[in-house]
Design an enzyme around this catalytic site. Structure first.
Site, PDB file in Angstrom:
ATOM      1  CB  CYS A  79     -25.791 -19.207  46.807  1.00 49.03           C
ATOM      2  SG  CYS A  79     -25.038 -18.957  48.419  1.00 49.03           S
ATOM      3  CE  LYS A 110     -41.148 -19.195  54.005  1.00 52.80           C
ATOM      4  NZ  LYS A 110     -41.131 -20.666  53.768  1.00 52.80           N
ATOM      5  CD  GLU A 122     -27.915 -19.834  41.878  1.00 48.54           C
ATOM      6  OE1 GLU A 122     -27.094 -19.905  42.791  1.00 48.54           O
ATOM      7  OE2 GLU A 122     -28.990 -19.210  41.961  1.00 48.54           O
TER       8      GLU A 122
END
Length: 509
Positions: free
Chosen positions: A314, A203, A413
């Protein structure tokens, strides 16, 4: 810090190249339907997603939006393929040959795939081609070769027993991948899972589905049997949740936010206790000691480490931890590098920072900036949206100084081109600050002293620590984190551990 003025031969060449890429994109007809059992199909309910390009805010495709019934179809296809041995029962050399053919097809279509990636999610085309597609091909080649290179074990038992330890594929693997490196990170998961003999349902993120669907077409062309690789774009709460909860999925591998990672753990508990591996967020520090090598080199690495891919990485080096004795000098060099970083159209070859993936994400990043100002951080560069007239979602490189480690901007973050600068007085304080977040994905240490580098690398909590560099990597080394950056590893031979299970066979002689 927007695109350079349109004057002179360089600007003319850049304009010509951009127009050429626009024409090539307009001529493409990427697949937009689900890929299930080796063929394209509409969603059961006919739902579609309007795919908006972040470069100009225009709809570039209408992509089928899979839901739970479509995930059921894809999982059933993958299960038939696995149980029927279409892939897992093939000799490993044959799996190797198919994956090698797929690598060559991706290599052949690299420019097309890079163009889709750039327009789909906003990254500079030059980066998509030079980084994403290069690593994608390397990954396929690496795991193709690994398919027939791993041996099983014979345990050191007594002479009256033969005990073997064999690695077997898990079965049906669900992979849910992010929008920041759509194809590359999908292949980080697909290549080892297929090399080990599993079948898959992939996905892609709803923001960036186009290359995954094209990749599935190429996989079929390469000889991947029907049902072995299925691709179901869709929304997280529908397609993603259905995959996570599906009782006939044996494992899920996910890269994305911590919030959604927690959901996949709960989905596993609610269903069949499927194996889950997570690669989540980060707040990676770059620690610069007073004896760091050439500060100009450090400054370029710091700027590249946070502004590359619009900061949507990330492992981005979002925290600069710098010894106070060199802080002012290094900060000025970083600011100079940031000022020279061109923000602009992803198809312009001069662009180093493209568009953020969607307007909602741009607003989220700008919200972090506002929060930093409220908390008392000092903005020294940027902080706003630019090029709004294009209709795209662009943000200028942003730097905050005088950041307290307890501030939200130093702990949360951001996932955008925003750097926080924090001073320290000694190495012990630097390690405390570096370890002072919930994350543990990556870090860098800059020092000439080998002993200091070793000690700090061991003390910093991170899955990867770079010394005197940032973001260097290779497919042969693992990538992943600890703490709330997740568990499990992508890349290297260690990634195969996520997609296999051990079986002991005990034979009394």
């Amino acid at each position: 810090m927007t695109a350079t003025p349109d004057a002179g031969p360089e600007a003319a060449a850049a304009l010509a190249r951009r127009q050429e890429l626009e024409q090539r994109f307009a001529a493409l007809a990427p697949p937009t339907r689900l890929h299930i059992d080796g063929r394209q199909t509409d969603a059961v309910d006919g739902a579609v997603l309007e795919k908006v390009s972040p470069r100009d805010g225009r709809v570039i495709a209408r992509v089928a939006a899979g839901g739970a019934p479509d995930v059921d179809r894809a999982v059933a296809s993958a299960r038939r393929a696995f149980d029927g041995g279409r892939w897992s029962a093939l000799h490993p050399r044959r799996r190797r040959a198919v994956l090698q053919r797929l690598a060559r097809l991706v290599e052949e279509h690299a420019e097309e795939l890079a163009l889709l990636e750039s327009v789909d999610m906003g990254k500079p085309y030059t980066d998509a081609l030079a980084v994403d597609l290069r690593v994608t091909v390397q990954t396929l080649d690496f795991y193709a070769e690994a398919a027939d290179k791993r041996y099983d074990e014979v345990a050191p038992t007594g002479p009256e027993v033969l005990a073997t330890v064999t690695r077997e594929p898990l079965g049906v693997v669900g992979a849910v991948v992010p929008w920041n490196f759509p194809l590359m990170m999908a292949v980080w998961k697909v290549a080892p899972a297929l090399a080990a003999g599993n079948t898959m349902v992939l996905k892609p993120a709803e923001q960036s589905p186009l290359t995954a669907l094209r990749f599935a077409e190429l996989a079929t062309e390469a000889g991947v049997p029907d049902g072995v690789l299925n691709v179901v774009p869709g929304l997280g709460p529908t397609a993603g949740a259905a995959l996570g909860r599906h009782p006939d999925v044996d494992a899920v591998t996910f890269t994305g936010s911590g919030e959604v990672g927690r959901l996949f753990l709960s989905y596993s508990a609610e269903s069949n206790i499927k194996q889950v591996s997570l690669e989540l967020g980060g707040k990676s520090p770059q620690i610069v000691l007073p004896d760091a090598p050439d500060l100009e080199v450090v400054a370029r690495a710091v700027a590249g480490g946070i502004f590359f891919n619009q900061g949507e990485v990330c492992s981005a080096g979002s925290r600069l931890l710098v010894h106070r004795s060199v802080k002012d000098e290094l900060l000025e060099l970083v600011l100079d590098a940031a000022r020279r970083t061109v923000v602009g159209d992803p198809l312009d070859p001069r662009t180093r920072v493209g568009a953020l993936v969607e307007e909602k994400h741009l607003e989220r990043v700008l919200g972090h900036v506002r929060g930093a100002v409220e908390d008392g951080a000092r903005p020294v560069l940027g902080g706003g949206r630019v090029l709004a007239g294009t209709g795209g979602y662009y943000m200028e490189p942003t730097v905050f100084d005088d950041v307290d480690p307890a501030m939200r901007i130093a702990r949360q973050e951001v996932f955008g081109p925003v750097l926080t600068v924090i001073g320290f007085d000694d190495a012990e304080e630097a390690v405390r600050i570096a370890n002072g977040t919930d994350y543990g994905l990556a870090a860098a240490v800059w020092t000439r002293d080998l002993s200091t580098a070793h000690r700090m690398s061991r003390a910093v909590r991170a899955g990867t620590v770079w010394v005197n560099c940032f973001d260097d990597s290779d497919i042969t080394v693992p990538f992943g984190g600890c703490a709330q950056s997740g568990f499990g590893r992508d890349k290297s031979l260690h990634a195969l551990d996520k997609y296999t299970q051990l079986k002991t066979t005990w034979i009394r002689l």
